[in-house]
Motif scaffolding. Structure first.
Motif, short mmCIF file in Angstrom:
data_model
loop_
_atom_site.label_atom_id
_atom_site.label_comp_id
_atom_site.label_asym_id
_atom_site.label_seq_id
_atom_site.Cartn_x
_atom_site.Cartn_y
_atom_site.Cartn_z
N ARG A 116 21.04 5.99 -22.25
CA ARG A 116 20.40 7.77 -22.38
C ARG A 116 19.46 7.90 -21.98
N PHE A 117 19.12 8.21 -21.42
CA PHE A 117 17.28 9.04 -21.17
C PHE A 117 16.92 10.60 -22.50
N VAL A 118 15.65 10.39 -22.96
CA VAL A 118 15.90 11.53 -24.25
C VAL A 118 13.89 11.98 -24.00
N ASN A 119 13.68 12.33 -25.25
CA ASN A 119 12.65 12.55 -24.89
C ASN A 119 11.53 12.54 -24.98
N SER A 120 11.36 11.38 -26.29
CA SER A 120 10.30 10.72 -27.34
C SER A 120 11.22 9.41 -28.21
N GLY A 121 9.96 8.93 -28.38
CA GLY A 121 10.67 7.41 -29.22
C GLY A 121 11.18 8.39 -30.41
N ASP A 265 21.74 -4.96 -29.79
CA ASP A 265 23.40 -4.47 -29.46
C ASP A 265 22.83 -2.74 -28.68
N LEU A 266 21.80 -2.36 -28.83
CA LEU A 266 20.97 -1.07 -28.53
C LEU A 266 19.11 -1.02 -28.64
N THR A 267 18.97 -0.81 -28.03
CA THR A 267 17.41 -0.89 -27.81
C THR A 267 16.82 0.20 -27.48
N CYS A 268 15.63 0.74 -27.73
CA CYS A 268 14.84 1.79 -28.09
C CYS A 268 14.20 1.59 -27.35
N PHE A 269 13.35 3.27 -26.50
CA PHE A 269 12.44 2.72 -25.74
C PHE A 269 11.15 4.17 -25.91
N GLY A 270 10.41 3.87 -24.95
CA GLY A 270 9.01 5.75 -25.47
C GLY A 270 8.62 5.43 -24.46
N LYS A 271 7.20 6.27 -24.37
CA LYS A 271 6.59 6.61 -23.27
C LYS A 271 5.90 6.14 -22.28
N ILE A 272 6.34 4.45 -22.45
CA ILE A 272 5.95 3.67 -21.06
C ILE A 272 7.16 3.64 -20.36
N ILE A 273 8.03 4.20 -20.27
CA ILE A 273 8.81 3.77 -18.65
C ILE A 273 9.09 5.19 -18.41
N GLY A 275 5.69 6.58 -17.40
CA GLY A 275 4.23 6.15 -17.12
C GLY A 275 3.46 7.47 -17.94
N GLY A 276 3.61 7.59 -19.25
CA GLY A 276 3.01 8.04 -20.43
C GLY A 276 3.61 10.08 -20.38
N MET A 277 4.46 9.98 -19.16
CA MET A 277 4.94 10.99 -19.68
C MET A 277 5.92 11.54 -20.65
N PRO A 278 6.11 12.54 -21.05
CA PRO A 278 6.99 12.84 -22.39
C PRO A 278 8.50 12.07 -22.60
N VAL A 279 8.92 10.74 -22.83
CA VAL A 279 10.27 10.23 -22.72
C VAL A 279 10.36 9.40 -23.48
N GLY A 280 11.50 9.77 -23.46
CA GLY A 280 12.39 8.39 -24.26
C GLY A 280 13.59 7.08 -24.01
N ALA A 281 14.57 6.79 -24.44
CA ALA A 281 15.37 6.25 -24.13
C ALA A 281 15.81 5.37 -24.81
N TYR A 282 17.90 5.73 -25.09
CA TYR A 282 18.16 3.98 -25.86
C TYR A 282 19.01 3.79 -24.74
N GLY A 283 19.94 2.29 -25.18
CA GLY A 283 20.82 1.91 -24.34
C GLY A 283 20.80 0.96 -24.84
N GLY A 284 22.05 -0.07 -24.00
CA GLY A 284 22.33 -0.90 -24.37
C GLY A 284 24.06 -1.71 -24.17
N ARG A 285 25.36 -2.20 -25.03
CA ARG A 285 26.23 -2.69 -24.52
C ARG A 285 26.78 -1.37 -23.79
N LYS A 286 27.70 -1.39 -23.05
CA LYS A 286 28.88 -0.26 -22.40
C LYS A 286 29.99 0.03 -23.07
#
Length: 432
Positions: A116-121, A265-273, A275-286
């Motif tokens: 699921r994409f979100v807007n920040s870490g 089980d779950l991973t959180c991502f930040g702006k690098i996904i 390219g530096g734009m305001p973004v984040g994401a979390y994902g993991g086991r279905k």
């Protein structure tokens, strides 16, 4: 190497900004409170360099706190954003780009079966913990002292990053009951985590950890630490959450979990996904992610989530990073700089520690190895401040805090990093 930089325009802008925004900034560490003095205001960036409003140029080791791994204005990323902007800045509706970026992340990080994409870490970690509580039906979470997972109320307990710089162990405005279910233990202390599970064997929903702690400087996990977290959470029915906002796509294409061979089980991502734009994401086991609305009961939403400009930048960035040899090049550059800094410390006999992994590094002004928040806090911040300003005057932009990680990019050529190490030795001699 000596030069005198003028910051007349930056000074004027900071005076004005302080009347308009708290502390004159929109994120605390930017105010330079950790090093004293006033911040420089950036006008633009290109490749490996930042340019301030007074025309000074700096080799950048902040890189918007990590995401500019290709350098600024990378042609394919820039073109992707331009093309996306022509189609519209935001729709608040699904786009094909969201699925394309999702597939790329899932390809590179196998533990992510749904995202699921979100807007920040901050949104990513906050949401992941809500998912963990919803999935397990439990309330307590475990975090590590000095690890910063964003500014959600429940996580501002013994946090690092700007909180470490400002010396605030907590934040006013956070009710005690909000953090009552947040348990904290020292980073790298496996025994302390075992004790928590003995005390609360069926109450802990999740353990959230930076697999490399990058918000109290840069602290590497001790052998067996992350493995123990995986074992304990699996044994007790809790979830293991890797906060890879800083390490994701930085230390390896598959993040730190690839390097250590651990599947959270779950991973959180930040702006690098993005390219530096305001973004984040979390994902993991279905099965875990399927508790998220609209297919599950756990609610989380955002009008700008999956923003088409961020998706375009992220797709272009990850496509560049998956090209053969990219991470080998980053590792070589990082080693080159790290060895140069180690040599500078030996030659100057300054008591300091170089910590490095992948495209991240930190120089602690302390004589002892740094393994947790307590040992990080014993670093000489006054000496770091002098080092920071001397390096800035020489044309190097470092994080304005002892307790932040530095970053390198593919845009930084070997000769630039060799010169940076020589400059650091010159500066360290002045501090010795």
């Amino acid at each position: 190497m000596e030069k005198e930089l003028k910051h007349t325009r930056s000074h004027a802008l900071f005076q004005e900004a302080q009347q308009l925004m708290p502390g004159g900034v929109n994120s605390p560490v930017r105010a330079f409170r950790g090093v004293g003095g006033e911040p420089v205001f950036i006008d633009h960036a290109e490749g490996p360099y930042l340019y301030d409003v007074d025309g000074n140029r700096y080799l950048d080791f902040v890189q918007s706190w990590g995401p500019m791994i290709l350098g600024f204005g990378y042609p394919s990323v820039l073109q992707a954003v331009i093309e996306a902007s022509k189609r519209g800045f935001s729709f608040g509706a699904p786009t094909e780009a969201e699925s394309e970026l999702a597939k790329l992340v899932m390809e590179f990080v196998p533990s992510v079966e749904m995202i699921r994409f979100v807007n920040s870490g901050t949104e990513a970690t906050m949401s992941a913990l809500r998912v963990a509580r919803a999935f397990t039906g439990r309330s307590k979470i475990v975090k590590f002292t000095g690890c910063y997972h964003g500014h959600a109320d429940m996580l501002l307990v013994q946090a690092g990053s700007g909180v470490a710089t400002l010396g605030l162990p907590d934040s006013p405005g956070v009710p005690a009951e909000t953090t009552a279910n947040t348990l904290t233990v020292p980073y790298n202390d496996s025994e302390a985590v075992k004790e928590l599970f003995k005390l609360y064997p069926a109450e802990i929903a999740a353990v959230i950890v930076e697999p490399v702690a990058a918000n109290m400087g840069l602290v590497l996990p001790q052998p067996g630490f992350l493995e123990t977290l995986r074992e304990l959470t699996s044994q007790h029915g809790a979830l293991l959450i890797f906060d890879e906002v800083m390490t994701g796509f930085r230390v390896a294409l598959g993040g730190m979990q690839q390097r250590v061979g651990i599947r959270p089980d779950l991973t959180c991502f930040g702006k690098i996904i993005g390219g530096g734009m305001p973004v984040g994401a979390y994902g993991g086991r279905k099965d875990i992610m399927q508790v998220v609305a609209p297919i599950g009961p756990m609610y989380q939403a955002g009008t700008l989530s999956g923003n088409p400009l961020a998706m375009a930048a992220g797709i272009a960035t990850l496509k560049e990073l998956r090209k053969p040899g990219q991470y080998e090049a980053l590792e070589r550059k990082s080693l080159l700089l790290g060895e140069g800094l180690e040599r500078a410390l030996r030659n100057t006999r300054v008591e300091a520690q170089v910590v490095r992994i992948g495209a991240m590094f930190c120089l602690y002004f302390t004589s002892e190895p740094v393994t947790d928040y307590a040992s990080a806090k014993r670093a000489n911040t006054d000496r770091f401040s002098r080092y920071f300003w001397e390096m800035l005057a020489a044309g190097y932009y470092l994080p304005p805090s002892q307790f932040e990680a530095c970053f390198i990019s593919l845009a930084q050529e070997d000769v630039m990093l060799e010169e940076a190490a020589r400059t650091a030795e010159h500066v360290l001699r002045k501090l010795a």
